[in-house]
Design a protein around this motif. Structure first.
Motif, PDB file in Angstrom:
ATOM      1  N   ARG A   1      15.585  15.472   1.490  1.00 33.00           N
ATOM      2  CA  ARG A   1      16.073  15.638   0.123  1.00 33.00           C
ATOM      3  C   ARG A   1      15.883  17.073  -0.355  1.00 33.00           C
ATOM      4  N   GLY A   2      14.760  17.678   0.021  1.00 33.30           N
ATOM      5  CA  GLY A   2      14.541  19.066  -0.381  1.00 33.30           C
ATOM      6  C   GLY A   2      15.548  20.004   0.257  1.00 33.30           C
ATOM      7  N   ALA A   3      15.818  19.786   1.539  1.00 30.55           N
ATOM      8  CA  ALA A   3      16.813  20.620   2.223  1.00 30.55           C
ATOM      9  C   ALA A   3      18.196  20.402   1.630  1.00 30.55           C
ATOM     10  N   ALA A   4      18.520  19.157   1.283  1.00 27.41           N
ATOM     11  CA  ALA A   4      19.825  18.865   0.693  1.00 27.41           C
ATOM     12  C   ALA A   4      19.966  19.514  -0.675  1.00 27.41           C
TER      13      ALA A   4
ATOM     14  N   ASP B   1      11.530  16.757   7.926  1.00 35.60           N
ATOM     15  CA  ASP B   1      10.939  15.574   7.298  1.00 35.60           C
ATOM     16  C   ASP B   1      11.170  15.555   5.793  1.00 35.60           C
ATOM     17  N   ASP B   2      11.720  16.644   5.244  1.00 38.19           N
ATOM     18  CA  ASP B   2      12.019  16.726   3.815  1.00 38.19           C
ATOM     19  C   ASP B   2      13.524  16.866   3.625  1.00 38.19           C
TER      20      ASP B   2
ATOM     21  N   GLU C   1      25.062  12.433   1.615  1.00 37.79           N
ATOM     22  CA  GLU C   1      26.072  11.446   1.969  1.00 37.79           C
ATOM     23  C   GLU C   1      27.312  12.055   2.598  1.00 37.79           C
ATOM     24  N   SER C   2      27.458  13.372   2.536  1.00 34.26           N
ATOM     25  CA  SER C   2      28.661  14.000   3.087  1.00 34.26           C
ATOM     26  C   SER C   2      28.649  13.926   4.606  1.00 34.26           C
ATOM     27  N   PRO C   3      29.786  13.581   5.231  1.00 35.13           N
ATOM     28  CA  PRO C   3      29.827  13.549   6.692  1.00 35.13           C
ATOM     29  C   PRO C   3      29.864  14.917   7.334  1.00 35.13           C
ATOM     30  N   PHE C   4      29.861  15.982   6.535  1.00 31.92           N
ATOM     31  CA  PHE C   4      29.960  17.327   7.087  1.00 31.92           C
ATOM     32  C   PHE C   4      28.610  18.038   7.151  1.00 31.92           C
ATOM     33  N   VAL C   5      27.555  17.310   6.809  1.00 30.18           N
ATOM     34  CA  VAL C   5      26.194  17.811   7.002  1.00 30.18           C
ATOM     35  C   VAL C   5      25.350  16.676   7.573  1.00 30.18           C
ATOM     36  N   LEU C   6      24.345  17.038   8.330  1.00 27.71           N
ATOM     37  CA  LEU C   6      23.358  16.076   8.825  1.00 27.71           C
ATOM     38  C   LEU C   6      21.979  16.646   8.539  1.00 27.71           C
ATOM     39  N   ILE C   7      21.244  15.950   7.694  1.00 29.78           N
ATOM     40  CA  ILE C   7      19.942  16.438   7.248  1.00 29.78           C
ATOM     41  C   ILE C   7      18.946  15.287   7.317  1.00 29.78           C
ATOM     42  N   GLY C   8      17.742  15.581   7.820  1.00 27.58           N
ATOM     43  CA  GLY C   8      16.681  14.596   7.835  1.00 27.58           C
ATOM     44  C   GLY C   8      15.952  14.599   9.170  1.00 27.58           C
ATOM     45  N   SER C   9      15.090  13.622   9.353  1.00 28.73           N
ATOM     46  CA  SER C   9      14.423  13.458  10.642  1.00 28.73           C
ATOM     47  C   SER C   9      15.443  13.002  11.675  1.00 28.73           C
ATOM     48  N   VAL C  10      15.058  13.044  12.930  1.00 22.84           N
ATOM     49  CA  VAL C  10      15.957  12.571  13.988  1.00 22.84           C
ATOM     50  C   VAL C  10      16.357  11.123  13.728  1.00 22.84           C
ATOM     51  N   GLU C  11      15.389  10.301  13.334  1.00 21.77           N
ATOM     52  CA  GLU C  11      15.685   8.889  13.083  1.00 21.77           C
ATOM     53  C   GLU C  11      16.651   8.728  11.920  1.00 21.77           C
TER      54      GLU C  11
END
Length: 312
Positions: free
Chosen positions: A246-249, A243-244, A266-276
């Motif tokens: 930006r902090g993880a990024a 749920d955080d 914004e990089s397509p080589f990472v996915l960070i955030g909630s499922v949604e």
């Protein structure tokens, strides 16, 4: 992008069975979770032997595709590999994808004693390798006279299940590899350039969105009429469901040498955030670039299954 984008597919690079499961059970677990593909690496110091791993996984499942990430062209003669790949494709009834690369892991060459030629020679060899595989997968005797490989009217057996042979997957980060993949591969992996000691700082920024825009401009020009039929693949270096975001990024950016959190998100080589948020980013990236096929690393496979479920 086309008005009819390619459907999302996701694979997992599997180094070993999941804890408490056999290899066959692990393959069935991926299939049950909704993954499209099991990827086997081709390095001497990790994972199972890719041919055996793919064959066993395909035999244990009914829909799961199997692929390599990726065969190094220097490790096997293409006439030998073509026969093994045709056999897996035939026995799995068309569930094979053939990942190919020029070889890059210095330790593979050093430890095995296989000579590591300069990058240009290795890419030249890969280009010939793809031509030989295509020719041997086709019907009838095939001959080839190249600098690295010579084939004399070979009509090998068995013939693959897939007409013309299984899909060929080539990934790259630099212009020459991307142009070649755009013109000759079925699945194009668009990656950051591999870092070297001399250009490590530059390579850290090669995965930011603006650089990826440049790569796709190059690919579109090289591919021409093939472009709309190509499947674009992204190798996910990090997946963090949180749920955080930006902090993880920010943490990942700091570990990469000071990338901004926005660049990481914004990089397509990472996915960070909630499922949604991750689902929204996947849709945005497919619209912007065409990425529809992704590989996650084994430790993230079960968590990321939440995203597969959300995508339906």
């Amino acid at each position: 992008m086309s008005d009819s984008p390619h459907p999302f597919r996701f694979g997992v690079e599997m180094m070993e069975p999941f804890e408490g499961l056999s290899w066959a059970e692990s393959a069935r677990e991926l299939e049950a979770l909704g993954y499209s593909t099991l990827f086997a690496p081709d390095h001497f110091d990790e994972g199972l032997g890719p041919l055996t791993a793919m064959a066993a996984a395909a035999a244990a499942t009914t829909e799961l595709r199997v692929a390599t990430a990726v065969f190094a062209a220097d490790f096997r003669h293409p006439a030998v590999l073509a026969r093994e790949l045709a056999s897996i494709d035939l026995l799995s009834e068309g569930r094979l994808e053939v990942g190919l690369g020029a070889g890059y892991q210095v330790n593979d060459y050093r430890a095995s004693g296989i000579p590591m030629d300069p990058p240009k020679v290795r890419v030249d060899r890969l280009i010939e390798y793809v031509a030989v595989l295509r020719g041997l997968f086709a019907e009838g005797p095939f001959s080839y006279a190249g600098e690295h490989f010579q084939i004399d009217a070979l009509d090998g057996t068995p013939h693959p299940f897939t007409p013309g042979g299984p899909p060929i997957f080539v990934a790259g980060g630099g212009p020459r590899m991307l142009r070649f993949a755009a013109r000759h591969a079925d699945i194009v992996g668009v990656n950051p350039a591999l870092p070297t000691s001399e250009r490590r700082e530059e390579a850290r920024r090669d995965g930011v969105a603006a650089r990826v825009d440049e790569k796709f401009t190059l690919i579109r020009e090289a591919a021409g009429e093939r472009y709309e039929n190509l499947v674009f693949h992204g190798w996910l270096q990090a997946v963090v469901i949180t749920d955080d975001g930006r902090g993880a990024a920010a943490d990942i950016g700091a570990a990469l040498g000071g990338l901004d959190a926005d660049d990481v998100l914004e990089s397509p080589f990472v996915l960070i955030g909630s499922v949604e948020e991750i689902v929204a980013r996947l849709l945005e990236r497919r619209e912007r670039w065409g990425y529809s096929y992704y590989t996650v690393q084994q430790p993230s496979a079960h968590d990321f299954a939440q995203v597969l479920a959300a995508l339906g």
